[in-house]
Design a protein around this motif. Structure first.
Motif, PDB file in Angstrom:
ATOM      1  N   TYR A 111       0.835  82.452 -15.151  1.00 42.93           N
ATOM      2  CA  TYR A 111       1.879  82.018 -16.082  1.00 42.93           C
ATOM      3  C   TYR A 111       2.992  83.060 -16.105  1.00 42.93           C
ATOM      4  O   TYR A 111       2.725  84.268 -16.112  1.00 42.93           O
ATOM      5  CB  TYR A 111       1.334  81.863 -17.505  1.00 42.93           C
ATOM      6  N   TYR A 126       8.854  77.991 -18.790  1.00 45.68           N
ATOM      7  CA  TYR A 126       7.859  78.802 -18.098  1.00 45.68           C
ATOM      8  C   TYR A 126       7.289  78.014 -16.927  1.00 45.68           C
ATOM      9  O   TYR A 126       7.470  76.793 -16.796  1.00 45.68           O
ATOM     10  CB  TYR A 126       6.745  79.249 -19.043  1.00 45.68           C
ATOM     11  N   ILE A 134       4.395  81.008 -24.629  1.00 45.13           N
ATOM     12  CA  ILE A 134       4.014  79.942 -23.704  1.00 45.13           C
ATOM     13  C   ILE A 134       3.174  78.924 -24.470  1.00 45.13           C
ATOM     14  O   ILE A 134       2.042  79.218 -24.854  1.00 45.13           O
ATOM     15  CB  ILE A 134       3.223  80.500 -22.507  1.00 45.13           C
ATOM     16  N   HIS A 153       3.726  77.565 -14.262  1.00 41.31           N
ATOM     17  CA  HIS A 153       2.272  77.726 -14.209  1.00 41.31           C
ATOM     18  C   HIS A 153       1.797  77.374 -12.813  1.00 41.31           C
ATOM     19  O   HIS A 153       2.141  76.320 -12.273  1.00 41.31           O
ATOM     20  CB  HIS A 153       1.602  76.811 -15.240  1.00 41.31           C
ATOM     21  N   LEU A 208       7.199  83.386 -17.877  1.00 41.65           N
ATOM     22  CA  LEU A 208       8.400  82.814 -18.476  1.00 41.65           C
ATOM     23  C   LEU A 208       9.549  82.848 -17.475  1.00 41.65           C
ATOM     24  O   LEU A 208       9.629  83.761 -16.640  1.00 41.65           O
ATOM     25  CB  LEU A 208       8.794  83.596 -19.732  1.00 41.65           C
TER      26      LEU A 208
END
Length: 836
Positions: free
Chosen positions: A600, A586, A507, A588, A602
């Motif tokens: 977070y 990804y 990330i 958030h 992926l």
């Protein structure tokens, strides 16, 4: 390995042998009855014979339905019972462990054995091959299948071989025996003291209790000896790409685990283990509850170190084949392939670190919180006493009474909690390694827990107002294989700490491609919490009515209204700051005021999305479900533990009815910000068409309430003609009848509406499930996130001609979608099988 391999259980071992075993058990029961009550022997035999016949018939029916099919890329099991049918289909690439059991008597008599094949999506054995012929050859054949599907399993280099310590095995096996001795002694002493030394007691003890106790003790002792010999035969062989396990004195057990599917490890020691230098090592595969226990190891730390090194190296060698089912169209094939490529290659970074808990943050903060709660409790006591009728001032003596009653137990509890916290602070360390994150606790007992970076599916960074004062934070990691989280608690923040940790997980900071912002309003808040508002209104209304005559009740009602207003203001500020942001690969989520949280994950680790539309609006909540689950304690009277999905949520999302489709498009295609903007402008054009739809049958859900209703009404009518019923006045009886009829009608109407609201669809690249009457919920699972599927047909399904299809994703222990009671379940199952 072309073609398929089909087999059935050995009939004698599967049907006859268990029936004989059941008959022997019943004979022992009959013998015990004959020993205690000889007059009941004929009745016992008459009751046991039908049970033996029923058991034999049920095994015969199960044998006819039991079938195992080994395809080049899948393993299929078909089975059932007298009242059910089932089929489970498992991808070979998702197998985490294969075990073989050779039962002593059965294997000697019939040459058969049992095999268990576990998957990454459940803690339970997904495919169990019962009483199969040539089990060792079949065990080797499964290994070859796995090699053909990308697993190495060469066993070319032996890294370490271990056996449990004899002393540890003795402690483990005989503690149950000595515990049973203590229980028998305690119960016998209690019974003897209660009854006394009477002729009846001596007769019962001589004829029943003493032989039963001796029989139980002999059985426990024999079991302990055999278990000791079994464990002494246990051998762990750690190869460069495979972990082998074998044990058994009479019955033999073997298992192998590909190193590629190991996710994390835990090393623990009790105080007794520390004294004798023993360790327990637990390995987790890809799936909650898949811990493999290496118990009573003298070289536990070396074993953990070697396994961690192998897990770290395995990502270099193992890549699953990007297989796309032939049933998908070209667009879906592209989407599925894009999804598989969404996972970045994780490379070890140079960043490593060693953290400890910040003592001031960890110790002083809870003390301040307890002091604040004590002040609030004292203030509440003063206000409550002063608000009572006839009280104009609070006597000083009542304050001392409050302190005298509450202070000693509070200080004692606080003292123990503080001591425990101090020990935890100074006995816990956190490590960031090139390929993993580790938590270590070493005091009287010890526990080392480690997650490898490529098996971590989510990260949560947390800071509260106390962290802001001390310059600290907490970081939580979710794993695909562990049933618990790993958390760096109250560590000191460093420059670039967050970006360095996130970079180890693939990330990296980049430009956002899309952002979802909540649109909070009081109207939406009321719609979202309809049930809570209804309950709160029902609770406060009686007090508001009483306040007309009792003015002192106005104070708590006013306080409740003020708190409600403050809560709405807080909610508005809370959701105004929240943001769900999508990047290239990804997602958030940020939310929080007092406690700020950053989530977070992926794209590759997102297993499903769920949208919930609030009543009478087009806004709702969006839930991102991440691979893996956590085992948490149940609250309330039920107690125990339950597994919950790793997930994060954002509420008050506008246009929620299309957000599910938009998020799936982002996850699959990874479009640019400009492309997403174009999709949003004409989202209807991008909505996938249904390949197959299914709705559940209503009849299954009506059976239980219908049966209860069928019993209730005749009893209710008959009640009127009984002595008790004659005493009930006719108007009251008629009113109660009307009330019961209305409740029955509402119940059946609700069930019908609830079932009718369910809809399941197979679309081009995903399966969706819709449900809900007021709160419309839609769950979406993309095909390449599916671990395995199965169908089940129970007694009610057979009665009404329907069945259930169950979908599991990787890293969970329960079904992610249970498509229950659909009429064309076999067609739905076959269609889904073509796509995932």
């Amino acid at each position: 390995m072309a073609g398929e391999y089909e087999l059935k259980p050995n009939r004698a071992a599967f049907v006859v042998y268990p029936s004989i075993t059941a008959a022997v058990v019943l004979l022992i029961v009959i013998g015990a009855i004959a020993l205690i009550a000889p007059d009941m022997i004929l009745l016992a035999i008459a009751a046991c014979l039908p049970l033996v016949a029923l058991h034999y018939y049920s095994r015969l029916v199960a044998y006819k339905k039991e079938r195992y099919i080994l395809f080049p890329t899948k393993v299929v099991k078909e089975g059932g019972s007298i009242i059910s049918n089932s089929r489970t289909e498992l991808n070979v690439s998702n197998i985490t462990m294969v075990s073989l059991r050779l039962p002593f008597l059965e294997h000697r008599l019939f040459g058969t054995g049992d095999m268990a094949i576990q998957a990454a999506g459940s803690e339970f054995t997904e495919v169990y091959l019962n009483s199969v012929d040539k089990p060792v050859e079949l065990y080797s054949y499964i290994e070859k299948l796995m090699k053909a599907n990308g697993f190495r399993l060469s066993k070319s280099r032996l890294v370490q071989q271990e056996k449990p310590s004899s002393l540890g095995v003795f402690f483990e096996t005989f503690k149950s025996f000595f515990s049973m001795l203590f229980v028998i002694f305690f119960i016998g002493s209690y019974i003897g003291a209660s009854i006394g030394d009477t002729a009846i007691f001596r007769l019962v003890a001589a004829r029943a209790l003493l032989p039963l106790v001796l029989l139980v003790l002999a059985g426990m002792l024999a079991w302990s000896v055999l278990h000791f010999l079994d464990l002494k035969k246990r051998v762990y062989s750690i190869y460069s790409d495979t972990i082998l396990f074998s044990e058994g004195f009479l019955s033999r057990n073997h298992a192998f685990i590909p190193v590629e599917n190991l996710s994390d490890s835990t090393v623990s020691q009790t105080l007794v283990d520390k004294i004798f230098g023993l360790y327990d090592v637990a390995l987790s595969c890809q799936g909650t509850g898949k811990e493999i226990q290496f118990k009573n190891m003298a070289n536990g730390l070396k074993l953990e170190s070697n396994i961690d090194a192998l897990i770290s190296q395995s990502r270099v060698f193992h890549e699953r084949k990007a297989h796309v089912p032939a049933g998908q169209n070209e667009g879906a094939r592209i989407h599925a392939q894009a999804s598989r490529n969404a996972r970045p290659e994780l490379q070890p970074t140079a960043f490593t670190a060693d953290f400890g808990m910040d003592g001031k943050r960890a110790i002083l903060a809870p003390i301040l919180v307890v002091m604040a709660l004590g002040m609030v409790a004292l203030l509440a006591w003063i206000l409550l006493f002063s608000a009572m009728p006839g009280k104009t001032a609070l006597p000083l003596g009542s304050v001392f009474v409050f302190l005298a009653v509450s202070a000693p137990p509070l200080m004692l509890g606080l003292g123990f909690a503080l001591l425990r916290l101090i020990i935890k602070v100074y006995a816990t360390r956190y490590f960031v390694k090139p390929d993993s994150f580790e938590e270590r606790y070493d005091f009287l007992s010890s526990k080392h827990k480690e997650f490898t970076t490529d098996k971590i599916t989510g990260v949560v960074i947390k800071e509260d107002i106390v962290d802001a004062l001390f310059g600290t934070c907490s970081i939580e990691f979710w794993s695909i294989g562990s049933g618990e989280k790993l958390e760096f608690l109250n560590i000191r923040k460093q420059e670039g700490l967050y970006s360095s940790i996130l970079a180890k997980l693939g990330i990296k900071q980049q430009e956002a491609v899309h952002q979802i912002v909540p649109a909070f309003s009081i109207g939406l808040f009321i719609r979202k919490t309809l049930a809570e508002h209804a309950a709160g209104t029902a609770f406060i209304a009686p007090f508001a009515a009483l306040a007309i005559g009792f003015k002192w009740l106005l104070a708590p009602i006013a306080c409740a209204i003020v708190l409600y207003i403050l809560f709405i203001i807080y909610q508005k500020a809370y959701h105004k700051r929240a943001r769900l942001t999508f990047f290239n690969g990804y997602v958030h989520l940020f939310k929080g005021i007092i406690v700020k949280q950053h989530f977070y994950a992926l794209f590759h680790n997102i297993k499903s999305t769920v949208t919930v539309r609030y009543p009478f609006s087009n806004s709702g909540s969006l839930v991102i479900e991440v691979a893996g689950r956590q085992v948490v304690k149940r609250e309330g009277s039920r107690g125990g533990e339950r597994a919950v999905s790793n997930s994060f949520r954002i509420g008050y999302v506008p246009d929620i009815s299309t957000k599910d489709e938009l998020v799936d498009i982002i996850l699959l295609r990874m479009p640019t910000a400009l492309q997403i903007s174009k999709v949003e402008q004409n989202i209807q054009q991008y909505l996938p068409k249904a390949i197959l739809q299914a709705r559940p049958a209503v009849a299954n859900s009506l059976v239980i309430p219908g049966g209860l209703t069928f019993i209730f009404w005749p009893v209710w009518v008959f009640f009127k003609f009984t002595a008790a019923g004659n005493t009930v006045p006719q108007p009251i009886y008629l009113f109660a009848t009307a009330l019961a009829a209305g409740a029955t009608l509402l119940l059946f109407s609700f069930i019908v509406l609830y079932v009718k609201a369910k809809l399941y669809e197979i679309q081009a690249y995903r399966i969706i499930a819709k449900r809900g009457i007021l709160y419309k919920t839609q769950q979406s699972i993309m095909f390449d996130r599916i671990d395995h599927i199965r169908f089940y047909e129970g007694m009610l399904n057979k009665m009404f001609g329907n069945g259930t299809v169950i979908v599991n994703t990787t890293g969970g222990e329960e079904a992610d979608v249970s498509i229950s009671n659909i009429p064309e379940y076999r067609r739905f199952y076959e269609e889904l099988k073509r796509h995932y």
